[in-house]
Design a protein around this motif. Structure first.
Motif, PDB file in Angstrom:
ATOM      1  N   PHE A  74     -10.259  11.382  52.939  1.00 40.56           N
ATOM      2  CA  PHE A  74      -9.979   9.954  52.811  1.00 40.56           C
ATOM      3  C   PHE A  74      -8.683   9.721  52.047  1.00 40.56           C
ATOM      4  O   PHE A  74      -7.825   8.929  52.476  1.00 40.56           O
ATOM      5  N   ASP A 183      -8.571   8.200  38.674  1.00 45.29           N
ATOM      6  CA  ASP A 183      -9.108   8.327  40.036  1.00 45.29           C
ATOM      7  C   ASP A 183      -8.399   9.447  40.789  1.00 45.29           C
ATOM      8  O   ASP A 183      -7.712  10.259  40.183  1.00 45.29           O
ATOM      9  N   SER A 184      -8.608   9.484  42.099  1.00 45.69           N
ATOM     10  CA  SER A 184      -8.112  10.529  43.008  1.00 45.69           C
ATOM     11  C   SER A 184      -9.032  11.766  42.987  1.00 45.69           C
ATOM     12  O   SER A 184     -10.181  11.660  42.539  1.00 45.69           O
ATOM     13  N   GLU A 214     -18.708  11.520  41.126  1.00 50.33           N
ATOM     14  CA  GLU A 214     -18.710  11.095  42.541  1.00 50.33           C
ATOM     15  C   GLU A 214     -18.899  12.376  43.376  1.00 50.33           C
ATOM     16  O   GLU A 214     -19.948  12.574  43.970  1.00 50.33           O
ATOM     17  N   SER A 262     -19.239   3.511  50.297  1.00 47.40           N
ATOM     18  CA  SER A 262     -18.263   4.573  50.033  1.00 47.40           C
ATOM     19  C   SER A 262     -18.964   5.925  49.993  1.00 47.40           C
ATOM     20  O   SER A 262     -18.511   6.898  50.601  1.00 47.40           O
ATOM     21  N   LEU A 266     -17.968   8.925  52.495  1.00 42.37           N
ATOM     22  CA  LEU A 266     -17.342  10.140  51.941  1.00 42.37           C
ATOM     23  C   LEU A 266     -18.335  11.283  51.804  1.00 42.37           C
ATOM     24  O   LEU A 266     -18.046  12.299  51.166  1.00 42.37           O
ATOM     25  N   ASP A 292     -15.414  -0.335  46.394  1.00 43.01           N
ATOM     26  CA  ASP A 292     -14.506   0.812  46.279  1.00 43.01           C
ATOM     27  C   ASP A 292     -13.239   0.616  47.121  1.00 43.01           C
ATOM     28  O   ASP A 292     -12.207   0.185  46.584  1.00 43.01           O
TER      29      ASP A 292
HETATM   30  N1  ADE Z   1      -9.171   6.297  44.952  1.00 42.15           N
HETATM   31  C1  ADE Z   1      -9.577   5.353  45.808  1.00 42.15           C
HETATM   32  N2  ADE Z   1     -10.876   5.483  46.067  1.00 42.15           N
HETATM   33  C2  ADE Z   1     -11.325   6.528  45.349  1.00 42.15           C
HETATM   34  C3  ADE Z   1     -12.575   7.159  45.189  1.00 42.15           C
HETATM   35  N3  ADE Z   1     -13.671   6.744  45.825  1.00 42.15           N
HETATM   36  N4  ADE Z   1     -12.646   8.236  44.372  1.00 42.15           N
HETATM   37  C4  ADE Z   1     -11.562   8.674  43.744  1.00 42.15           C
HETATM   38  N5  ADE Z   1     -10.368   8.120  43.862  1.00 42.15           N
HETATM   39  C5  ADE Z   1     -10.246   7.056  44.657  1.00 42.15           C
END
Ligand code: ADE
Ligand code: ZN
Length: 353
Positions: A74, A183-184, A214, A262, A266, A292
């Motif tokens: 993604f 994030d990322s 996550e 999300s 994912l 998200d």
């Molecule tokens: N950046 C945008 N959506 C994200 C996600 N679900 N997890 C980590 N980084 C992100």
């Protein structure tokens, strides 16, 4: 009393009414990446305006590419989409489109992530990003009373020195930045990697949040709390693998900004029926529901509420609890929070008569 007017605390919300009931609830959205609201139609319009070529022939082809196997899959597409954003006007139009859509979902307050490095690394000035986003936020508040905050996120696949540079750039716009996030790509990039930059952000008075648990392990949630001193955890699903951690999150009343659709897209969960949100609520966790990256994951915030209500058999009291949690976990000041909660109580009360 018909199905439409009945309020059934504890009972399952009746099928056709769930969407109406959810739509009527004022709510806050606390986990929303503005770059993740980039609908393909707007992406094409801005690409054309800026003379940038997208590697897709049509809106349909873009949507067809949104079949993800994991977070990294993604992210690769999401960063490519964001690359057409060049001018303050582009960021304005992106945020204005999200805020109009959020208003339609009865979102009354939004705490919005943006990824400065995704833009500054391409030569876009930090000031252009903040100016464009900020103007859209001001307009939404003036026009329809939707309040908001901006949270700048550090990209965790980059190093801490780059995060420091980004923080310094952000501090030049201190009046616009409400907090910092992380994030990322999660796996292999633990919160501990960013301990010093979060310390510096705290010293500057910025509260912190972080994506944790996550795709990553429960230890990353623990690190986000102990080392980054976050006030909310974004996602947090993996906490259920560690009973002591769950007990600690409950004791601290640590908000978790959960993103059901999300998680399905994912492949964090197998399908929506297997989503842990109900288990999280049952264990006393302070859970909120969020979208998200709604342009990529097939649903805005109300779609997320409806999906979990239908799949997990949530009752109206659960849905009101989730909306209540969203305001309680927000960074609204006491007065504004109380007035949003009063709006929610009025919307959730069964009609008289
Ligand atoms: N950046 C945008 N959506 C994200 C996600 N679900 N997890 C980590 N980084 C992100
Ligand atoms: Zn996220």
């Amino acid at each position: 009393m018909n199905e439409k007017t009945s309020n059934r605390p504890g009972g399952a919300a009746p099928g056709a009414d769930i969407a109406d009931f959810v739509a009527a609830l004022p709510k806050a959205e606390l986990h929303l990446h503005i770059e993740g609201t980039f609908e393909p139609e707007l992406m094409f319009a801005i690409a054309e305006r800026n003379g940038v070529r997208l590697p897709y022939a049509s809106v349909e082809e873009v949507r067809a590419a949104y079949a993800f196997s994991n977070l990294q899959d993604f992210l690769d597409i999401y960063y490519a989409g964001a690359s057409v954003l060049l001018e303050a006007e582009d960021f304005h139009d992106l945020a204005a489109a999200y805020l109009a859509r959020a208003r339609a979902d009865n979102v009354r307050h939004a705490e919005i992530f943006f990824d400065p490095q995704t833009h500054t690394d391409r030569g876009v000035p930090f000031a252009a990003v903040v100016e464009g986003l900020g103007r859209a936020l001001d307009e939404a508040e003036a026009r329809f009373g939707l309040t908001s905050r901006l949270i700048m996120c550090f990209l965790r696949h980059l190093d801490e020195a780059a995060a420091f540079d980004t923080l310094e750039a952000g501090l030049a716009h201190r009046d616009r930045i409400a907090g910092v996030g992380l994030d990322s790509s999660e796996r292999g990039h633990p919160p501990s990697k960013f301990r010093e930059v979060f310390r510096r952000a705290r010293a500057a008075g910025l509260p912190a949040v972080a994506h944790a648990g996550e795709e990553g392990p429960p230890e990353y949630i623990r690190e986000a709390i102990d080392l980054l001193e976050v006030v909310r955890i974004d996602h947090g699903n993996a906490c259920l693998e560690d009973d002591d951690l769950v007990a600690d999150l409950v004791r601290r009343r640590m908000p978790l900004t959960v993103c059901p659709l999300s998680n399905v897209r994912l492949r964090v969960v197998d399908d929506i029926a297997a989503h842990p949100l109900k288990r999280m609520l049952d264990r006393g966790l302070f859970v909120t529901v969020n979208s998200d990256d709604p342009a990529y994951f097939g649903g805005y915030v109300n779609d997320n509420y409806v999906a979990v209500a239908e799949a997990l058999g949530l009752g109206r009291d659960d849905l009101v609890r989730l909306a209540r949690n969203s305001f309680e976990a927000s960074w609204l000041d006491g007065h504004a929070k109380a007035s949003r909660l009063a709006e929610l109580d009025a919307a959730a009360a069964p009609p008289a008569g």
